[in-house]
Design an enzyme around this catalytic site. Sequence first.
Site, PDB file in Angstrom:
ATOM      1  N   CYS A  25       0.916  -1.279   0.134  1.00 14.48           N
ATOM      2  CA  CYS A  25       0.133   0.143   0.023  1.00 14.48           C
ATOM      3  C   CYS A  25       0.906   1.272  -0.014  1.00 14.48           C
ATOM      4  O   CYS A  25       1.861   1.342   0.687  1.00 14.48           O
ATOM      5  CB  CYS A  25      -0.857   0.013   1.179  1.00 14.48           C
ATOM      6  SG  CYS A  25      -2.100  -1.299   1.289  1.00 14.48           S
ATOM      7  N   TYR A 181      -7.838  -8.139   7.602  1.00 11.95           N
ATOM      8  CA  TYR A 181      -8.930  -7.598   6.526  1.00 11.95           C
ATOM      9  C   TYR A 181     -10.258  -8.373   6.655  1.00 11.95           C
ATOM     10  O   TYR A 181     -10.446  -9.399   7.058  1.00 11.95           O
ATOM     11  CB  TYR A 181      -8.409  -6.962   5.370  1.00 11.95           C
ATOM     12  CG  TYR A 181      -7.372  -6.172   5.651  1.00 11.95           C
ATOM     13  CD1 TYR A 181      -7.394  -4.949   6.531  1.00 11.95           C
ATOM     14  CD2 TYR A 181      -6.049  -6.379   5.057  1.00 11.95           C
ATOM     15  CE1 TYR A 181      -6.520  -4.278   6.570  1.00 11.95           C
ATOM     16  CE2 TYR A 181      -4.897  -5.461   5.158  1.00 11.95           C
ATOM     17  CZ  TYR A 181      -5.074  -4.494   5.937  1.00 11.95           C
ATOM     18  OH  TYR A 181      -4.018  -3.497   6.146  1.00 11.95           O
TER      19      TYR A 181
END
Length: 365
Positions: A25, A181
């Site tokens: 990310c 997640y």
Amino acid sequence: MSLLLSPFDLGPITFRNRLWVAPMCQYSAVEGVPNDWHHVHLAQFASGGAGLVIAEATAVLPEGRISPDDTGLWNDAQQSAWAPIAASIRARGAVPGIQLAHAGRKSSTWAPFADERGSVPADRGGWQTVAPSAVAFDGLAAPVALDLAGIDAVVAAFGEAAARAVAAGFEVLEIHAAHGYLLHQFLSPLSNLRGDQYGGPLHNRARLLLRVMDAVAAAAPHATLFVRFSGTDWAEGGWDEAQTATVAGWAAERGARFFDISSGGLVAHQQITVGPGYQVPVAAQVRRLTGLPVSAVGEITDGAQAERILQAGEADAVMAGREWLRDPHFALRAATELGETDAAPWPPQYLRARPRPAHTPQAAR
């Protein structure tokens, strides 16, 4: 030739080598749209010899972003912005991939290099988070439990994002079921306390991932599908290698061809001893239990180390993240470390920099 530098066939795709770029990310998008930073960041790894470059965790819904600065694939503007990035990776000889994700209860957080930590409040661009159960990750705002309509919307969003990813030119689609997640939250009994068809026994906790697999396979029938798992929660009573192996088998029946094995991220009380190759045994165990192809990741920093992992049969490919950030030409360097400089995919523009034996004269240019 070393295994690391040898081609790897996986269905319709042949990767030029087995040293790959894990999704990382960048927290640098605006409204989910990638930009020049993402383009240069990803294309440089292809120039540096990677066999596969996977773009960062890309949200399938706005509320699935880890932070307000994450990339997305829920609209046409995002798809259009990804297209030249995928094309640049392919033009430099690597396979372009993208990771499709929903952060669940770990979404709506500040970027790691922001001045603040924790959840972003609604009046500053944050949003209500969702999860299998209304149980917060330590230090973050409490999520609401997804109802059945919300679960259906998540499944549909993964399918729609997969279609957009293929239209943008990505050949590998990785479903993110790791690092705490949303899909991992459903898989682990530490975060999934539901009493309906999505909770309890393993086949129920895996139901959302398997529905996502079906939706992605239907929307992108010609893409090569990966799943990233956290092979273990590193916490008592949590997700582990045996459960990972079972669910990987079910995912393979639904079209997954490869499994990217990482670990952890679900709970703050995880107990991990970090060191060189610390997650390799987790990947090796999943590979032994399933017979399916896997990659290993985690503090893999040089060609000899990566080659040893492959030679030992612990993985079929090696993912790296931080080492590619330190050296965007990691694959070219690894080839030199293994004494196979000429086997590396040096760009013609860089051939003058390719190491030569000391006795080989080089003409001035």
